[in-house]
Design a protein around this motif. Structure first.
Motif, PDB file in Angstrom:
ATOM      1  N   TRP A  69     -18.392 -40.349  -5.381  1.00  9.92           N
ATOM      2  CA  TRP A  69     -17.934 -40.951  -6.634  1.00  9.92           C
ATOM      3  C   TRP A  69     -19.117 -41.487  -7.435  1.00  9.92           C
ATOM      4  O   TRP A  69     -19.199 -41.282  -8.655  1.00  9.92           O
ATOM      5  CB  TRP A  69     -16.941 -42.075  -6.340  1.00  9.92           C
ATOM      6  CG  TRP A  69     -16.323 -42.609  -7.591  1.00  9.92           C
ATOM      7  CD1 TRP A  69     -15.202 -42.166  -8.225  1.00  9.92           C
ATOM      8  CD2 TRP A  69     -16.839 -43.696  -8.388  1.00  9.92           C
ATOM      9  NE1 TRP A  69     -14.973 -42.895  -9.354  1.00  9.92           N
ATOM     10  CE2 TRP A  69     -15.959 -43.846  -9.497  1.00  9.92           C
ATOM     11  CE3 TRP A  69     -17.933 -44.548  -8.282  1.00  9.92           C
ATOM     12  CZ2 TRP A  69     -16.149 -44.806 -10.476  1.00  9.92           C
ATOM     13  CZ3 TRP A  69     -18.131 -45.506  -9.258  1.00  9.92           C
ATOM     14  CH2 TRP A  69     -17.252 -45.630 -10.340  1.00  9.92           C
ATOM     15  N   LEU A  70     -20.027 -42.191  -6.771  1.00 13.51           N
ATOM     16  CA  LEU A  70     -21.189 -42.735  -7.461  1.00 13.51           C
ATOM     17  C   LEU A  70     -22.076 -41.627  -8.021  1.00 13.51           C
ATOM     18  O   LEU A  70     -22.666 -41.775  -9.092  1.00 13.51           O
ATOM     19  CB  LEU A  70     -21.999 -43.616  -6.507  1.00 13.51           C
ATOM     20  CG  LEU A  70     -21.382 -44.959  -6.127  1.00 13.51           C
ATOM     21  CD1 LEU A  70     -22.200 -45.628  -5.030  1.00 13.51           C
ATOM     22  CD2 LEU A  70     -21.264 -45.871  -7.346  1.00 13.51           C
ATOM     23  N   GLN A  71     -22.155 -40.527  -7.312  1.00 10.27           N
ATOM     24  CA  GLN A  71     -22.994 -39.421  -7.766  1.00 10.27           C
ATOM     25  C   GLN A  71     -22.515 -38.875  -9.121  1.00 10.27           C
ATOM     26  O   GLN A  71     -23.332 -38.612 -10.002  1.00 10.27           O
ATOM     27  CB  GLN A  71     -22.988 -38.302  -6.716  1.00 10.27           C
ATOM     28  CG  GLN A  71     -23.877 -37.114  -7.061  1.00 10.27           C
ATOM     29  CD  GLN A  71     -24.056 -36.189  -5.871  1.00 10.27           C
ATOM     30  OE1 GLN A  71     -24.820 -36.479  -4.961  1.00 10.27           O
ATOM     31  NE2 GLN A  71     -23.342 -35.068  -5.872  1.00 10.27           N
ATOM     32  N   GLN A  72     -21.207 -38.730  -9.278  1.00 16.69           N
ATOM     33  CA  GLN A  72     -20.714 -38.222 -10.552  1.00 16.69           C
ATOM     34  C   GLN A  72     -20.721 -39.290 -11.647  1.00 16.69           C
ATOM     35  O   GLN A  72     -20.613 -38.975 -12.836  1.00 16.69           O
ATOM     36  CB  GLN A  72     -19.297 -37.633 -10.373  1.00 16.69           C
ATOM     37  CG  GLN A  72     -18.236 -38.592  -9.852  1.00 16.69           C
ATOM     38  CD  GLN A  72     -17.581 -39.419 -10.947  1.00 16.69           C
ATOM     39  OE1 GLN A  72     -17.502 -38.965 -12.085  1.00 16.69           O
ATOM     40  NE2 GLN A  72     -17.129 -40.618 -10.594  1.00 16.69           N
ATOM     41  N   ALA A  73     -20.861 -40.559 -11.236  1.00 19.02           N
ATOM     42  CA  ALA A  73     -20.888 -41.648 -12.217  1.00 19.02           C
ATOM     43  C   ALA A  73     -22.303 -42.038 -12.637  1.00 19.02           C
ATOM     44  O   ALA A  73     -22.481 -42.911 -13.496  1.00 19.02           O
ATOM     45  CB  ALA A  73     -20.165 -42.871 -11.646  1.00 19.02           C
ATOM     46  N   ARG A  74     -23.321 -41.423 -12.071  1.00 15.66           N
ATOM     47  CA  ARG A  74     -24.706 -41.776 -12.403  1.00 15.66           C
ATOM     48  C   ARG A  74     -24.990 -41.554 -13.885  1.00 15.66           C
ATOM     49  O   ARG A  74     -24.460 -40.643 -14.502  1.00 15.66           O
ATOM     50  CB  ARG A  74     -25.686 -40.915 -11.609  1.00 15.66           C
ATOM     51  CG  ARG A  74     -25.897 -41.287 -10.184  1.00 15.66           C
ATOM     52  CD  ARG A  74     -26.899 -40.317  -9.570  1.00 15.66           C
ATOM     53  NE  ARG A  74     -26.801 -40.264  -8.122  1.00 15.66           N
ATOM     54  CZ  ARG A  74     -27.184 -39.234  -7.387  1.00 15.66           C
ATOM     55  NH1 ARG A  74     -27.702 -38.154  -7.977  1.00 15.66           N
ATOM     56  NH2 ARG A  74     -27.071 -39.266  -6.085  1.00 15.66           N
ATOM     57  N   ASN A  75     -25.897 -42.375 -14.397  1.00 13.93           N
ATOM     58  CA  ASN A  75     -26.412 -42.164 -15.745  1.00 13.93           C
ATOM     59  C   ASN A  75     -27.912 -42.440 -15.738  1.00 13.93           C
ATOM     60  O   ASN A  75     -28.453 -42.946 -14.742  1.00 13.93           O
ATOM     61  CB  ASN A  75     -25.681 -43.055 -16.753  1.00 13.93           C
ATOM     62  CG  ASN A  75     -25.792 -44.534 -16.402  1.00 13.93           C
ATOM     63  OD1 ASN A  75     -26.866 -45.013 -16.047  1.00 13.93           O
ATOM     64  ND2 ASN A  75     -24.680 -45.267 -16.497  1.00 13.93           N
ATOM     65  N   ILE A  82     -29.005 -45.974 -14.554  1.00  9.48           N
ATOM     66  CA  ILE A  82     -28.885 -46.225 -13.115  1.00  9.48           C
ATOM     67  C   ILE A  82     -30.057 -45.616 -12.361  1.00  9.48           C
ATOM     68  O   ILE A  82     -30.661 -46.244 -11.492  1.00  9.48           O
ATOM     69  CB  ILE A  82     -27.549 -45.668 -12.581  1.00  9.48           C
ATOM     70  CG1 ILE A  82     -26.380 -46.524 -13.065  1.00  9.48           C
ATOM     71  CG2 ILE A  82     -27.563 -45.594 -11.052  1.00  9.48           C
ATOM     72  CD1 ILE A  82     -25.014 -45.986 -12.674  1.00  9.48           C
ATOM     73  N   LEU A  96     -26.677 -45.821  -4.770  1.00 14.49           N
ATOM     74  CA  LEU A  96     -26.497 -45.231  -6.093  1.00 14.49           C
ATOM     75  C   LEU A  96     -27.209 -43.884  -6.203  1.00 14.49           C
ATOM     76  O   LEU A  96     -26.747 -43.002  -6.934  1.00 14.49           O
ATOM     77  CB  LEU A  96     -27.031 -46.180  -7.166  1.00 14.49           C
ATOM     78  CG  LEU A  96     -26.252 -47.486  -7.355  1.00 14.49           C
ATOM     79  CD1 LEU A  96     -27.020 -48.433  -8.258  1.00 14.49           C
ATOM     80  CD2 LEU A  96     -24.868 -47.209  -7.919  1.00 14.49           C
TER      81      LEU A  96
END
Length: 261
Positions: free
Chosen positions: A79-85, A88, A203
């Protein structure tokens, strides 16, 4: 009878050679008789040690393979991988190096210039913490998430060491606890950054959440042992160290920079 030019040159050369030998012999004799004193500047952490048994207990063990806890670990990473920007990723890179100066923002000063004694001492005191952490890593030997799960794509340089507990999480949390013992008025900011030093590893897919949680527990427990040591107490009472801390305290709370969110 006058000497020929060639004979005179030979005599001069022999005299100079004999003089040089005499000077060298005198220097060597002086050195042999003069004691050489080397000023000792021992580390403030010299002789400090940690009791590994309680530290290993507080770390515990990672989730068993294919257990619900292990599945949750992986789900959080995905989930965190697809939410990275980019923000981050950039923030995680700033904490890649385990260096006391990473806490400059938390303290509101340039630690490299303001607290050189503190910088050097923190590195020394944290060495045995790294040693305990490495022993546990080698014993548990949990593979990194990107090794066991090809779908995990890290955003930091790959590392070959084992995953549990997280070394960055351990180091940053232990460092933040030691600094907070010296500067309790900055405690909340220091602990926040100490936690983020571990969270950044999740993250970026370098560690499972349970690795980082174990590192946090180890960092706190190890720092507590160090704080009780006579070496840390002596370091804390040192007048030169207190002078550096006084410089840190001059930074007004209202002027402290915003930390990571």
């Amino acid at each position: 009878m006058a000497l020929s030019p060639a004979a005179r040159l030979t005599t001069i050369h022999r005299s100079r050679t004999e003089l040089m030998f005499a000077i060298k012999a005198l220097v060597l004799a002086t050195l042999a008789l003069t004691p050489i004193t080397v000023r000792a500047d021992p580390s403030p952490a010299a002789g400090v040690s940690l009791d590994p048994a309680p530290l290993e207990r507080v770390v515990g063990t990672p989730p068993a393979a294919r257990s619900p806890e292990a599945s949750q670990d992986l789900a959080i990473l995905l989930w965190l991988q697809q939410a990275r920007n980019p923000e981050i990723v950039s923030s995680s890179w700033t904490l890649l190096e385990r260096n006391p100066t990473a806490f400059s923002r938390a303290l509101g000063v340039d630690m490299l210039r303001t607290t050189p004694l503190l910088n050097a001492a923190l590195k020394a005191f944290l060495k045995p913490v790294d040693g305990i952490k490495d022993q546990i890593k080698d014993r548990v030997n949990r593979p990194r998430p990107f090794v066991s799960n090809p779908q995990i794509v890290p955003c930091l340089p790959l590392e070959a060491s084992a995953s549990f507990p997280s070394g960055h999480s351990t180091w940053y949390r232990a460092a933040s606890e030691l600094l907070a013992d010296l500067l309790p008025e900055r405690r909340s900011r220091l602990i926040e950054l100490g936690r983020h030093g571990g969270n950044s590893r999740v993250l970026c897919g370098m560690h499972y959440p349970s690795d980082v949680e174990a590192g946090q527990r180890l960092g706190v427990a190890a720092a507590n042992q160090l704080i009780q040591s006579p070496q840390w107490r002596a370091f804390k009472a040192d007048a030169a160290v207190q002078a550096e801390l006084d410089q840190v305290r001059k930074a007004p709370a209202s002027a402290l920079p915003v930390l990571v969110h």
